[in-house]
Design a protein around this motif. Structure first.
Motif, mmCIF file in Angstrom:
data_model
loop_
_atom_site.group_PDB
_atom_site.id
_atom_site.type_symbol
_atom_site.label_atom_id
_atom_site.label_comp_id
_atom_site.label_asym_id
_atom_site.label_seq_id
_atom_site.Cartn_x
_atom_site.Cartn_y
_atom_site.Cartn_z
ATOM 1 N N LYS A 108 14.264 -7.591 69.977
ATOM 2 C CA LYS A 108 15.322 -7.200 69.166
ATOM 3 C C LYS A 108 15.170 -6.402 67.975
ATOM 4 C CE LYS A 108 16.203 -10.747 66.443
ATOM 5 N NZ LYS A 108 17.068 -11.376 65.229
ATOM 6 N N LEU A 113 17.964 -4.376 66.412
ATOM 7 C CA LEU A 113 19.351 -5.395 66.361
ATOM 8 C C LEU A 113 19.108 -5.961 64.940
ATOM 9 C CD1 LEU A 113 19.242 -6.341 70.096
ATOM 10 C CD2 LEU A 113 20.822 -4.737 68.855
ATOM 11 N N ILE A 117 21.289 -11.449 65.353
ATOM 12 C CA ILE A 117 21.383 -11.592 66.824
ATOM 13 C C ILE A 117 20.088 -12.327 67.310
ATOM 14 C CG2 ILE A 117 21.115 -10.144 68.918
ATOM 15 C CD1 ILE A 117 23.720 -9.511 67.632
ATOM 16 N N SER A 121 22.804 -15.668 71.330
ATOM 17 C CA SER A 121 23.992 -14.777 71.322
ATOM 18 C C SER A 121 24.488 -14.770 72.525
ATOM 19 C CB SER A 121 23.362 -13.747 70.623
ATOM 20 O OG SER A 121 23.044 -13.641 69.239
#
Length: 188
Positions: A108, A113, A117, A121
């Protein structure tokens, strides 16, 4: 971390709302038919001391039709060892799937991201989808499915609600949906 294992665990999270630890702890015998409906059984395992986070965490989670299409039911017969999902190591602290959590965090970050997150999530997304669904889903069904203690402990809920049918839980789980491209060509 085998890519197939990573994909499988994230797919189960997205279509069940189960916690990472719950998914990684699933044994082959935790995939059962209940009232004719394939279900994950989230329950303690005495041999390694693993147990759900809370008493409400002991629960039945029907297998979403998208997971069935992807081949999850075949894992019971095709995976080596006691666990339903192969390819996960147990950390020195005794946590199965800790490496997957780290791999998710690295991925991520790599794709940009935000820090808020997390793997958890998926659980929040499922909860939000179910609470916003345009179907006849009761709050207590969502709480039971996600393993939450019901915040609305009315006398009627605590005294008279002894069980929620597997069919109602299946109706709830089937309200989870994503755009067709989100998990395209996901097979096991």
């Amino acid at each position: 971390m085998p890519e197939q294992t990573f994909r499988l665990v994230t797919l189960v999270a997205a279509y069940s709302g189960m916690r990472l630890g719950e998914i990684c702890a699933l044994r082959k015998e935790d995939l059962q038919n209940i009232d004719g409906i394939p279900c994950f059984m989230v329950r303690p395992h005495s041999d390694d001391g693993w147990s759900p986070k809370t008493d409400a965490g002991n629960r039945v989670v029907p297998v979403h039709s998208k997971l069935i299409e992807a081949g999850v039911l075949a894992l019971k017969d095709t995976t080596d060892g006691p666990y339903l999902i192969a390819g996960l190591e147990t950390s020195k602290q005794g946590v199965r799937g800790a490496a997957l959590g780290r791999a998710f965090s690295l991925l991520k970050t790599r794709i940009g991201l935000p820090a808020e997150i997390t793997f958890h999530s998926f659980r929040h997304t499922v909860s939000t989808q179910l609470r916003n669904a345009h179907t006849d889903i009761r709050e207590v069904w969502i709480d039971r499915l996600l393993g939450h203690e019901a915040p609305h402990k009315s006398q009627g809920t605590t005294t008279y609600l002894t069980g929620i049918s597997t069919a109602n839980l299946q109706q709830t789980i089937e309200a989870i949906s994503y755009p067709e491209t989100a998990f395209a060509n996901m097979t096991i």
